[in-house]
Design a protein around this motif. Structure first.
Motif, PDB file in Angstrom:
ATOM      1  N   MET A   1      13.607 -60.910  20.784  1.00  0.00           N
ATOM      2  CA  MET A   1      13.708 -59.950  19.829  1.00  0.00           C
ATOM      3  C   MET A   1      12.501 -60.308  18.753  1.00  0.00           C
ATOM      4  SD  MET A   1      15.796 -57.431  20.318  1.00  0.00           S
ATOM      5  CE  MET A   1      15.992 -56.828  18.727  1.00  0.00           C
ATOM      6  N   GLN A   2      12.407 -61.452  18.462  1.00  0.00           N
ATOM      7  CA  GLN A   2      11.244 -61.816  17.434  1.00  0.00           C
ATOM      8  C   GLN A   2       9.630 -61.387  18.129  1.00  0.00           C
ATOM      9  OE1 GLN A   2      12.078 -66.087  17.292  1.00  0.00           O
ATOM     10  NE2 GLN A   2      12.308 -65.721  14.994  1.00  0.00           N
ATOM     11  N   PHE A   3       9.722 -61.532  19.513  1.00  0.00           N
ATOM     12  CA  PHE A   3       8.220 -61.017  20.102  1.00  0.00           C
ATOM     13  C   PHE A   3       8.271 -59.625  19.863  1.00  0.00           C
ATOM     14  CE2 PHE A   3       8.195 -64.875  23.115  1.00  0.00           C
ATOM     15  CZ  PHE A   3       7.354 -65.539  22.434  1.00  0.00           C
ATOM     16  N   LYS A   4       9.424 -58.839  20.040  1.00  0.00           N
ATOM     17  CA  LYS A   4       9.131 -57.388  19.919  1.00  0.00           C
ATOM     18  C   LYS A   4       8.959 -57.106  18.413  1.00  0.00           C
ATOM     19  CE  LYS A   4      12.201 -54.064  22.106  1.00  0.00           C
ATOM     20  NZ  LYS A   4      13.128 -53.538  22.566  1.00  0.00           N
ATOM     21  N   GLN A   5       9.382 -57.666  17.466  1.00  0.00           N
ATOM     22  CA  GLN A   5       9.162 -57.469  16.185  1.00  0.00           C
ATOM     23  C   GLN A   5       7.652 -57.651  16.019  1.00  0.00           C
ATOM     24  OE1 GLN A   5      11.978 -59.898  13.992  1.00  0.00           O
ATOM     25  NE2 GLN A   5      13.605 -58.252  14.148  1.00  0.00           N
ATOM     26  N   LEU A   6       7.109 -58.668  16.315  1.00  0.00           N
ATOM     27  CA  LEU A   6       5.769 -59.262  16.173  1.00  0.00           C
ATOM     28  C   LEU A   6       4.890 -57.916  16.781  1.00  0.00           C
ATOM     29  CD1 LEU A   6       5.474 -62.922  17.000  1.00  0.00           C
ATOM     30  CD2 LEU A   6       5.381 -61.738  15.042  1.00  0.00           C
ATOM     31  N   GLU A   7       5.359 -57.573  17.744  1.00  0.00           N
ATOM     32  CA  GLU A   7       4.488 -56.570  18.641  1.00  0.00           C
ATOM     33  C   GLU A   7       4.457 -55.142  17.727  1.00  0.00           C
ATOM     34  OE1 GLU A   7       2.888 -56.354  21.514  1.00  0.00           O
ATOM     35  OE2 GLU A   7       3.028 -58.359  21.536  1.00  0.00           O
ATOM     36  N   ARG A   8       5.389 -54.866  16.899  1.00  0.00           N
ATOM     37  CA  ARG A   8       5.341 -53.909  15.925  1.00  0.00           C
ATOM     38  C   ARG A   8       4.408 -53.764  14.787  1.00  0.00           C
ATOM     39  NH1 ARG A   8      11.623 -53.664  16.110  1.00  0.00           N
ATOM     40  NH2 ARG A   8      12.114 -52.820  18.101  1.00  0.00           N
ATOM     41  N   HIS A   9       4.041 -55.044  14.434  1.00  0.00           N
ATOM     42  CA  HIS A   9       3.329 -55.330  13.138  1.00  0.00           C
ATOM     43  C   HIS A   9       2.013 -55.784  13.401  1.00  0.00           C
ATOM     44  CE1 HIS A   9       6.837 -55.068  10.978  1.00  0.00           C
ATOM     45  NE2 HIS A   9       7.354 -55.957  11.926  1.00  0.00           N
ATOM     46  N   PRO A  10       0.876 -54.962  12.962  1.00  0.00           N
ATOM     47  CA  PRO A  10      -0.562 -54.900  13.246  1.00  0.00           C
ATOM     48  C   PRO A  10      -0.876 -56.410  12.010  1.00  0.00           C
ATOM     49  CG  PRO A  10      -0.048 -52.842  12.400  1.00  0.00           C
ATOM     50  CD  PRO A  10       1.210 -53.538  12.134  1.00  0.00           C
ATOM     51  N   ARG A  11      -1.733 -56.979  12.562  1.00  0.00           N
ATOM     52  CA  ARG A  11      -2.437 -58.255  11.739  1.00  0.00           C
ATOM     53  C   ARG A  11      -3.634 -58.045  11.526  1.00  0.00           C
ATOM     54  NH1 ARG A  11       1.012 -63.399  13.670  1.00  0.00           N
ATOM     55  NH2 ARG A  11      -0.210 -64.301  11.514  1.00  0.00           N
ATOM     56  N   VAL A  12      -4.202 -58.984  10.654  1.00  0.00           N
ATOM     57  CA  VAL A  12      -5.611 -58.824  10.358  1.00  0.00           C
ATOM     58  C   VAL A  12      -6.334 -59.924  11.067  1.00  0.00           C
ATOM     59  CG1 VAL A  12      -7.368 -59.012   8.203  1.00  0.00           C
ATOM     60  CG2 VAL A  12      -5.301 -57.651   7.945  1.00  0.00           C
ATOM     61  N   PHE A  13      -7.322 -59.764  11.676  1.00  0.00           N
ATOM     62  CA  PHE A  13      -8.079 -60.872  12.088  1.00  0.00           C
ATOM     63  C   PHE A  13      -9.661 -60.768  11.759  1.00  0.00           C
ATOM     64  CE2 PHE A  13      -4.592 -59.571  15.251  1.00  0.00           C
ATOM     65  CZ  PHE A  13      -4.144 -60.963  15.406  1.00  0.00           C
ATOM     66  N   GLY A  14      -9.912 -61.311  10.909  1.00  0.00           N
ATOM     67  CA  GLY A  14     -11.422 -61.488  10.311  1.00  0.00           C
ATOM     68  C   GLY A  14     -11.450 -60.208   9.378  1.00  0.00           C
ATOM     69  N   ASP A  15     -12.913 -59.757   9.843  1.00  0.00           N
ATOM     70  CA  ASP A  15     -13.459 -58.426   8.820  1.00  0.00           C
ATOM     71  C   ASP A  15     -12.700 -57.141   9.984  1.00  0.00           C
ATOM     72  OD1 ASP A  15     -14.485 -59.885   7.061  1.00  0.00           O
ATOM     73  OD2 ASP A  15     -16.517 -59.933   7.801  1.00  0.00           O
ATOM     74  N   ALA A  16     -12.093 -57.546  11.034  1.00  0.00           N
ATOM     75  CA  ALA A  16     -11.762 -56.342  11.770  1.00  0.00           C
ATOM     76  C   ALA A  16     -10.622 -55.412  11.151  1.00  0.00           C
ATOM     77  CB  ALA A  16     -11.227 -56.777  13.179  1.00  0.00           C
ATOM     78  N   GLY A  17     -10.216 -55.893  10.151  1.00  0.00           N
ATOM     79  CA  GLY A  17      -9.126 -54.962   9.715  1.00  0.00           C
ATOM     80  C   GLY A  17      -7.770 -55.022  10.605  1.00  0.00           C
ATOM     81  N   PRO A  18      -6.781 -54.341  10.249  1.00  0.00           N
ATOM     82  CA  PRO A  18      -5.515 -54.539  10.898  1.00  0.00           C
ATOM     83  C   PRO A  18      -5.639 -53.985  12.410  1.00  0.00           C
ATOM     84  CG  PRO A  18      -5.320 -52.719   9.149  1.00  0.00           C
ATOM     85  CD  PRO A  18      -6.825 -53.249   9.306  1.00  0.00           C
ATOM     86  N   LEU A  19      -4.994 -55.015  13.226  1.00  0.00           N
ATOM     87  CA  LEU A  19      -5.198 -54.458  14.848  1.00  0.00           C
ATOM     88  C   LEU A  19      -3.489 -54.954  15.188  1.00  0.00           C
ATOM     89  CD1 LEU A  19      -8.207 -56.359  15.681  1.00  0.00           C
ATOM     90  CD2 LEU A  19      -8.129 -53.993  15.285  1.00  0.00           C
ATOM     91  N   THR A  20      -3.218 -54.031  16.110  1.00  0.00           N
ATOM     92  CA  THR A  20      -1.889 -54.218  16.755  1.00  0.00           C
ATOM     93  C   THR A  20      -2.074 -55.194  17.885  1.00  0.00           C
ATOM     94  OG1 THR A  20      -2.401 -52.547  18.507  1.00  0.00           O
ATOM     95  CG2 THR A  20      -1.454 -51.476  16.518  1.00  0.00           C
TER      96      THR A  20
END
Length: 152
Positions: free
Chosen positions: A25-44
């Protein structure tokens, strides 16, 4: 039968199953939220893991990328299109096969890859700081076995 009356091995299986369920369930929740990686902006997660799969080779054919990610060529094409619009990847014609296209990371995509790798390394370092050598060995073996079971 309540949990107190269960055999110890059944209690362990029951608790282990619950822990796995929570982890999934925690992995599923992580999969739904984009994160920012450097200057790339939010990425799924699917975008950053596609970047990760591309970086392993420096450049990869679309069909190879689909195989590596265990998805269809159509799915890879869509995600590559998104990454291309974000200027994270680039397509170049294959030098021998005019029908084939090589996908590679742009400078910005490479920065996202390194930020993602650093995130994983920091997470693993934090985890390994809490475990001794034997526990790390057991953890690694459990991850390997879990991965194999999930492929079935």
């Amino acid at each position: 039968m309540n949990r107190k009356n269960m055999e110890p091995s059944n209690r362990n299986i029951d608790m282990g199953s619950r822990h796995l369920g929570r982890l999934f369930m925690q992995f599923k929740q992580l999969e739904r939220h984009p994160r920012v990686f450097g200057d790339a902006g939010p990425l799924t997660p699917s975008e950053i893991h596609t970047i990760d799969a591309i970086s392993c080779e420096g450049g990869i054919l679309m069909s190879e990328l689909a195989t590596r990610l265990s998805v269809t060529k159509g799915a890879v094409s869509q995600i590559v299109k998104k990454l291309e619009s974000k200027r994270l990847v680039q397509r170049t014609p294959h030098h021998e096969d005019s029908r084939a296209v090589i996908i590679s990371l742009s400078e910005k995509g490479l920065m996202a890859f390194h930020a993602h790798r650093e995130l994983h390394q920091n997470f693993y370092k934090e985890l390994s700081d809490q475990l001794d050598g034997n526990e790390i060995e057991i953890f690694e073996k459990c991850i390997q076995k879990l991965t194999e079971l999930l492929k079935k």
